[in-house]
Every structure is written in structure tokens, then in C-alpha cells.
Write an enzyme that holds these catalytic residues in place. Structure first.
Site, PDB file in Angstrom:
ATOM      1  CB  SER A  50      -6.966  17.137 100.125  1.00  0.00           C
ATOM      2  OG  SER A  50      -6.511  16.382  99.021  1.00  0.00           O
ATOM      3  CE  LYS A  53      -6.366  13.109 100.629  1.00  0.00           C
ATOM      4  NZ  LYS A  53      -5.312  13.760  99.859  1.00  0.00           N
ATOM      5  CB  SER A 105      -2.547  15.867 101.275  1.00  0.00           C
ATOM      6  OG  SER A 105      -3.884  16.022 100.877  1.00  0.00           O
ATOM      7  CE  LYS A 209      -5.227  16.627 104.227  1.00  0.00           C
ATOM      8  NZ  LYS A 209      -4.617  17.552 103.228  1.00  0.00           N
TER       9      LYS A 209
END
Length: 360
Positions: A50, A53, A105, A209
Site C-alpha cells: 500500500s 498509494k 489505506s 504511509k
């Protein structure tokens, strides 16, 4: 800072005792210069989960469509994995989706963003790869906006640091990444940020993140700031990623300081070949992260050449900064705009002083 004035070059890591990390791949980069302070297999291609992202978010932000309303498709609403629980047909502002993407997320948010900004998942993936090429992410390829595992969806610790460095230059991205919580207009409750470095563990954290899939393992990108120095850490497949990041940040802050190695302004230089004194302007300050030992070993030399290869006819040379016989940075030298036979009083005094002290 103008894009033409300064050129930062790769600097070899200083011979410091390196911290141990659990990550298979890791990097510590300084934000303003892109200098790599630490790396561990940083150019190895890996699944990234993720942290993908970050790319999705910055493309959405740079699209200029954050205030537009997005209609959630069936495909977005039923995307597998982490979710902000979008419903088919729901209308939600693109800005809210980006917050849901970064803080929670949401894979459903990623698909909704991609369809709205790129027209389709395929169209958005094209934008992601175009952006990666533009940023110099030479060992990356994106198949989707969320990071679910795909053989041809990968990046490296170094490439993800390049991406994060670019994203952190955007004030909107910085605001979103640093938010501990956010309440969308369409929600009755606030979303909390999953990044525990920001919310619990590390006082100097400024954002980042998280990511995880079974195949990729734990992936994490984080940023931190202390005493005027901003750092980026990326770890891939790191079982103990929170501690890895804190350890790397503390190592960086303890051993490096932002040092101003060049002041902007008028300077004079003595040409080695002829002894002639030349004057020129350095338009920008040059600041680099250096250890105390590196600061002592730093040298600079001015070179004056023909106008080529520079297209700007105002550029007359460059000042090169060298550390351990390797070039680490360059500052362009500009024409002083005064005819050689018509020096101003200030420049004449400046010239005589430098001649007396024997400027090299």
C-alpha cells in the site's frame, strides 16, 4: 530556488557505523538534496503493497480536481482488502477520498480515485508509470492504484524515496500525510491515521504511509524533521519496521547536520593558469547534510569555461564542491553584468580586497 542554479550529485555514504535494521531493503534520504545517507539493497525490485498509494495520492492532488464529486462505481465499492466502506452510487469529494486513501489505506478509495482521475484503472496506471518515468523511478512499474500484489507491480526503496521526496514538496500532500485524523463531510466519524510513528511512537514524525500484504511483508514510508533537517525512510519487507525507522532517523539526526557550504552573492576567483581575477554571482545558497568530518574535508574549486554546454548566456562557469575526491554539488556562476572597464566603486573595493588576500 530555480531549477537551473544548483546541481546536486550523488554522495557516497560516510564511513559511519551503520544501524542494524530488520528490513530486507531500506534507505535513508535527506529531503532537500536527495542525498542518500544510508542504504541496504535499496535498488532491488520488490512488491511494495500500500505504499503504492503515495503515487495515487500525489497524482490525484496534482490533477487539480480535489473539490470535484466522485460517484463510486461497483468495482470501487467491492474492491478487496482494506476499505473506507464506500457504497456503490455514493457521491464523495475527491479530497475526502485522498484522505481515506492515505490515513485508512482504503483500496476502495484508490479505485474510485483512479476511475475519476484517469478515466479507468488502466488509464490511471498509465499516469502512474508516466509519473514514475518523469521522476527517474527507473526500477518501478505500477499496475494498479492500491498495491495489491501483482508480478509486474513493483518498486525499490530508492525509487519510493524519490517519489516521497517529490510528494513532500506539495503542501497539500504534506498536510494530508501529517494528519492524525480527518472527518469527511459524508461521514459521521473521523478516520484515524494508521501510521503509528506519527500518532504514537516518534515525536519528530511528519507523515508517511503504511503497507502490508503476505507476499510483500510490511512496507513503510515515513518522514521526520528535527533541527531544520528533513529525512525520508523507506523499508520493504521489514518485520520490525517501526523500530527500523526510528533507529534510522535517530542515526541520521545524530550524525548529520545541514551545513551551508555556499552563500549567494558576488565572488572573485583567481584563475590558476593566468592569475587573472574573475568575478561572478552565485545566485543560490548551497546547503548539504554533512558529518563533522565531512565538513572538514570539503573543498571547492571554480571553473570558467566557454558558454557551452549551458544554454543560458549569463552562466560563465561553475563552482564544484568535492568530498573525498568525489564531486558532491555544483553551484553555477553567473555573469556580473558589469563591463570589465567600468567597475562600480563597490566592485572595485571587492576586487582589491580579494586581490590582497589572494583568493584562489
Amino acid at each position: 530556488m530555480t531549477s537551473i542554479s544548483l546541481i546536486f550529485l550523488f554522495i557516497p555514504q560516510n564511513a559511519l557505523a551503520k544501524p542494524n535494521v530488520s528490513a530486507h531493503n531500506a534507505i535513508l534520504m535527506e529531503q532537500s538534496t536527495g542525498r542518500v545517507l544510508y542504504e541496504k539493497s535499496a535498488n532491488e525490485k520488490r512488491l511494495i503493497a500500500s505504499i503504492t498509494k503515495i503515487m495515487t495520492a500525489i497524482i490525484a492532488i496534482e490533477s487539480g480536481k480535489l473539490d470535484e464529486m466522485v460517484t463510486v462505481s461497483k468495482e470501487a465499492a467491492y474492491t478487496e482488502g482494506s476499505s473506507i466502506y464506500l457504497k456503490e452510487g455514493e457521491k464523495i469529494k475527491l479530497k475526502d477520498l485522498v484522505y481515506g486513501l492515505m490515513l485508512r489505506s482504503g483500496n476502495d478509495a484508490a479505485v474510485a480515485i483512479a476511475e475519476h482521475v484517469g478515466g479507468s484503472l488502466e488509464g490511471f496506471s498509465f499516469l502512474m508509470n508516466e509519473k514514475a518515468t518523469w521522476l527517474g523511478m527507473d526500477h518501478s512499474h505500477f499496475d494498479n492504484p492500491h498495491g495489491l500484489d501483482s508480478v509486474t507491480h513493483y518498486s525499490t526503496a530508492y525509487d519510493m524515496a524519490l517519489l516521497t521526496r517529490h510528494a513532500m514538496e506539495n503542501d497539500i500532500f504534506k498536510e494530508i500525510s501529517s494528519s492524525t485524523s480527518y472527518k469527511a463531510e459524508s461521514r459521521k466519524y473521523a478516520w484515524g491515521n494508521k501510521n503509528k510513528l506519527l500518532t504514537q511512537y516518534y515525536n519528530h514524525s511528519t507523515g508517511g504511509k503504511t503497507g502490508f500484504t503476505r507476499a510483500a511483508g510490511r512496507t513503510l514510508v515515513s518522514t521526520a524533521e528535527k533541527d531544520g533537517m528533513e529525512l525520508i525512510v523507506v523499508t520493504l519487507n521489514a518485520p520490525d519496521d517501526w523500530k527500523d525507522h526510528m533507529r534510522l532517523f535517530e542515526w541520521g539526526f545524530e550524525n548529520y547536520n545541514m551545513i551551508n557550504i555556499q552563500e549567494n552573492g558576488l565572488e572573485s576567483y583567481r584563475l590558476t593558469e593566468t592569475g587573472e581575477i574573475k568575478t561572478g554571482y552565485v545566485k543560490e545558497n548551497v546547503t548539504m547534510p554533512l558529518t563533522d568530518l565531512e565538513k572538514e574535508r570539503l573543498h571547492s574549486t571554480a571553473y570558467f569555461t566557454t558558454l557551452e554546454p549551458y544554454s543560458d548566456k549569463e552562466i560563465i562557469g561553475k563552482k564544484v564542491f568535492t568530498l573525498n575526491e568525489k564531486n558532491i554539488a555544483e553551484a553555477l556562476i553567473y555573469r556580473n553584468h558589469l563591463k570589465e572597464d567600468k567597475r562600480s566603486m563597490i566592485e572595485t573595493v571587492f576586487y582589491l580586497i580579494h586581490k590582497m588576500v589572494g583568493v584562489l
